[in-house]
Design an enzyme around this catalytic site. Structure first.
Site, PDB file in Angstrom:
ATOM      1  N   LYS A 181      36.755  41.662  43.713  1.00 15.89           N
ATOM      2  CA  LYS A 181      37.781  42.744  43.751  1.00 15.89           C
ATOM      3  C   LYS A 181      37.651  43.601  42.701  1.00 15.89           C
ATOM      4  O   LYS A 181      37.352  43.070  41.646  1.00 15.89           O
ATOM      5  CB  LYS A 181      39.295  42.181  43.959  1.00 15.89           C
ATOM      6  CG  LYS A 181      39.459  41.558  45.308  1.00 15.89           C
ATOM      7  CD  LYS A 181      41.059  41.010  45.302  1.00 15.89           C
ATOM      8  CE  LYS A 181      41.850  42.198  45.458  1.00 15.89           C
ATOM      9  NZ  LYS A 181      42.009  42.837  46.567  1.00 15.89           N
ATOM     10  N   GLN A 205      37.505  39.250  48.296  1.00 12.53           N
ATOM     11  CA  GLN A 205      37.538  39.769  49.779  1.00 12.53           C
ATOM     12  C   GLN A 205      36.318  39.092  50.491  1.00 12.53           C
ATOM     13  O   GLN A 205      35.265  38.782  50.030  1.00 12.53           O
ATOM     14  CB  GLN A 205      37.723  41.106  49.727  1.00 12.53           C
ATOM     15  CG  GLN A 205      36.822  41.686  48.852  1.00 12.53           C
ATOM     16  CD  GLN A 205      36.843  43.349  48.822  1.00 12.53           C
ATOM     17  OE1 GLN A 205      37.501  44.107  49.740  1.00 12.53           O
ATOM     18  NE2 GLN A 205      36.434  44.081  47.752  1.00 12.53           N
ATOM     19  N   LEU A 259      39.601  43.484  39.479  1.00 14.94           N
ATOM     20  CA  LEU A 259      39.514  42.184  38.779  1.00 14.94           C
ATOM     21  C   LEU A 259      37.865  42.467  38.104  1.00 14.94           C
ATOM     22  O   LEU A 259      37.727  41.983  36.955  1.00 14.94           O
ATOM     23  CB  LEU A 259      39.525  40.758  39.540  1.00 14.94           C
ATOM     24  CG  LEU A 259      40.650  40.536  40.162  1.00 14.94           C
ATOM     25  CD1 LEU A 259      40.675  39.634  40.956  1.00 14.94           C
ATOM     26  CD2 LEU A 259      41.883  40.774  39.308  1.00 14.94           C
ATOM     27  N   GLU A 296      32.437  30.986  42.102  1.00 10.56           N
ATOM     28  CA  GLU A 296      31.887  30.666  40.951  1.00 10.56           C
ATOM     29  C   GLU A 296      32.345  31.659  39.831  1.00 10.56           C
ATOM     30  O   GLU A 296      32.030  32.906  39.860  1.00 10.56           O
ATOM     31  CB  GLU A 296      30.330  30.788  40.931  1.00 10.56           C
ATOM     32  CG  GLU A 296      29.834  29.843  41.632  1.00 10.56           C
ATOM     33  CD  GLU A 296      29.354  30.137  43.147  1.00 10.56           C
ATOM     34  OE1 GLU A 296      29.477  31.572  43.376  1.00 10.56           O
ATOM     35  OE2 GLU A 296      29.099  29.404  43.956  1.00 10.56           O
TER      36      GLU A 296
END
Lengths: 217, 412
Positions: free
Chosen positions: A116, A162, A119, A143
């Protein structure tokens, strides 16, 4: 690419009206519309994290086969973080996590995960291997890597990635499907087993012979 | 040359300091839920309090001093054992995701204010500490066998252990003692000839003779313990249905020892009653009773006689014990399993996915056992995962829904 209306239409229904469909548990279409975008579905971070014990691991050698269970037991370390509590990922650190949701794909649908952007802009990378093959079932191993400059606090249950879905032209054959049997999939992140393929094995064998001859000469 | 021993007070202070250092290490562990951490804090408070009590040690008379030191030793023993239990509760092999739904059951069944710690332990049999420990009075402490800590299919045995906690919390032993005592007297009177032969107490007044009373007391105590075990079996059965039978069979069949532990009803009795009452609850497990061996009593003739009299007394209240357990579950937890809900979970598990619906733990366990016992005999999938491991993941992920949705619903 499937839009989310189509994904919803392709969801597996246990009343028999849609068999061999996509399964997402918990189902965001029923429980949380905020997870549904136009072409992607947000997935949440699960509560399990797996790390390598650096003090015990000198190198990961991709020329050597690795059994996942033995490797996890000897060189891995697991953590369970309850809801509402943070996992702190320091800059430059790598950890395996998994999605809270369990995903199951039929043989004619593939998917890939992506981070996302909110982030990612803070330095959180969530995947190095994004593709999810037709027939996959389980919580998706993530990961996680902090490529930023400050520690990040992440929380189980937070939307963390997502998922995009693709129709596969022609169903994948059973032999090529990730679903070898019905019972495949796991809830915790996995280091995975590994084996050099035939070509690499052959190169390694030749190199070993060469080195042996050199030592004797 | 004689050597002076260090003062016992100094020894006790040193030992308590050692426990405090151990607690500080344990406090730094990663806890999957708050109750474990709370328990550690409460144990620390107990040790601190003992340390404070030792401050005025020199002012106490010698008998009080000795009593204090003994209490210090006892506290160290019990706190060490409990700390070990709590540390093992943090093992990542444990099924942490089952904690929330099981705690919900525990709160309804035992009391709203209970705290719960689920641990694994290095003894094979599931166990629980007696509810109402002085050290952790509101805690339910249940340990499942460490070797099976990653196996959700044996989790129904935790239902039996929960029964122990309710039994103690509500003092059912005290309530049943008068009736059991009367049944013991009746059993001795009905077997008078054998009693007189074994104990060489010919003509003794069974109800009033002072030499007979300790014998009667033994049988009453055994009958109370056995009754508690049956109540717990019935609790497990009422909470988890047939999955309790499967888990019982998996862990115990054909038996754990050739000799019977007299604190338990015989294995034959337990499995016979479980079969009987499973039938009353509407399900049967074919061949269940036949999978268990008979046990022998290992003691002397006199002690075996006392056990047999306890058995007779317990027979007289078996139906009552089942009704107690079943009605307690029904009135507190509600309907812990339903065939419709189990059928949906079964459909999901058969398709290799968790269920997206909210289910009881009973439904999930019953569905998982149906798959485990089902026709798909492959024990390993293509990832080297056993069917047990995979079914555990499905059960646990399904159970996790309940916790997740509770957070979501709290906001809406």
């Amino acid at each position: 690419m499937l839009n989310t209306d189509e994904v919803k239409r392709r969801l597996h229904r246990f009343d028999g009206t849609q068999s061999d469909g996509i399964v997402i548990v918990p189902n965001p279409f029923e429980h949380d519309a905020t997870q549904i975008g136009r072409t992607s579905i947000d997935l949440r971070l699960g509560r399990w994290f797996s790390m390598l014990q650096q003090t015990k691991t000198s190198a990961i050698d991709f020329g050597v086969p690795r059994n996942e269970n033995a490797f996890s037991a000897s060189e891995g370390r697991s953590s369970f973080v309850p809801f509402g509590h943070p996992f702190v990922l320091h800059p430059g650190r790598f950890v395996l996590a998994s999605t809270f949701e369990w995903l199951s794909l039929p043989n004619d649908v593939a998917a890939y995960i992506s981070g996302k952007s909110a982030l990612g802009r803070m330095g959180l990378i969530i995947e190095t291997a994004a593709g999810i093959h037709p027939g996959f079932s389980g919580s998706i191993t993530l990961e996680l890597f902090n490529c930023g400059e400050v520690p990040i606090r992440i929380y189980p249950g937070m939307p963390v990635c997502q998922l995009f879905f693709h129709q596969v032209d022609g169903a994948v054959s059973k032999e090529n499907s990730a679903k070898g049997t019905k019972f495949g999939g796991r809830r915790k992140p996995a280091f995975g087993s590994y084996k050099p393929d035939d070509a690499l094995s052959s190169m390694l064998d030749v190199a070993a012979i060469d080195q042996d001859l050199f030592r004797r000469s | 040359m004689s050597i002076e021993l260090i003062s016992p007070l100094a020894n006790t202070r040193s030992k308590l300091a050692g426990i405090i250092a151990q607690i500080e290490v344990v406090s730094g562990s990663e806890y999957p839920y708050q109750d474990s951490r709370t328990a550690v804090n409460e144990l620390r408070s107990l040790i601190d309090r003992m340390m404070r009590r030792l401050d005025g040690f020199e002012l106490y008379p010698p008998n009080v001093q000795k009593s204090l030191l003994r209490q210090g030793n006892y506290l160290i023993v019990i706190v060490t054992e409990l700390l070990g239990f709590i540390v093992r509760s943090t093992s990542t092999r444990n099924l942490f995701e089952l904690y929330y739904p099981f705690k919900e059951i525990s709160k309804k069944f035992v009391g709203e204010n209970v705290r719960l710690i689920l641990s694994s332990d290095w003894q094979y049999s599931p166990f629980t500490y007696p509810y109402g420990l002085d050290e952790l009075p509101t805690f339910i402490l249940i340990g499942l066998p460490a070797s099976e800590s990653e196996n959700a299919l044996v989790f129904p045995t935790a239902g039996h252990e929960l029964g122990h906690n309710r039994w103690r919390a509500n003092e059912y032993g005290k309530a049943l003692a008068p009736d059991l005592e009367e049944s013991v007297y009746e059993a001795y009177e009905a077997n008078r000839a054998e009693f007189e032969r074994v104990f060489t107490l010919k003509g003794a007044d069974i109800r009033n003779d002072m030499f007979v009373q300790p014998i009667i007391r033994q049988s009453v105590n055994l009958s109370l313990r056995q009754s508690e075990e049956l109540y717990c079996d019935f609790t497990g059965l009422s909470l988890f249905g047939k999955s309790y039978l499967f888990a019982f069979d998996y862990l115990i069949a054909p038996g754990l020892s050739s000799h019977r532990d007299s604190k338990y009803p015989s294995l034959e009795t337990r499995v016979s009653l479980l079969s009987k009452y499973a039938g009353e609850l509407g399900f049967q497990v074919n061949g269940f009773a036949e999978r268990f061996n008979a046990e022998k009593l290992a003691g002397a003739e006199a002690s075996n006689f006392m056990v047999l009299m306890a058995d007779r007394a317990v027979e007289s209240i078996t139906e009552r014990l089942f009704q107690m357990a079943h009605s307690h579950v029904a009135s507190t937890v509600g309907n812990p399993f339903s065939s419709e809900s189990e059928a949906h979970a079964l459909q999901c598990f058969t398709n290799g996915v968790p269920s997206e619906r909210v289910h009881t733990l009973g439904d999930l366990m019953n569905a998982a056992w149906s798959v485990f016992n089902g026709p798909d005999l492959n024990q390993l999938n293509n990832k080297g995962q056993s069917k047990t491991q995979f079914l555990t993941d499905l059960v646990v992920k399904s159970a996790e829904n309940l916790e997740y949705l509770s957070y979501r619903d709290a906001k809406h």
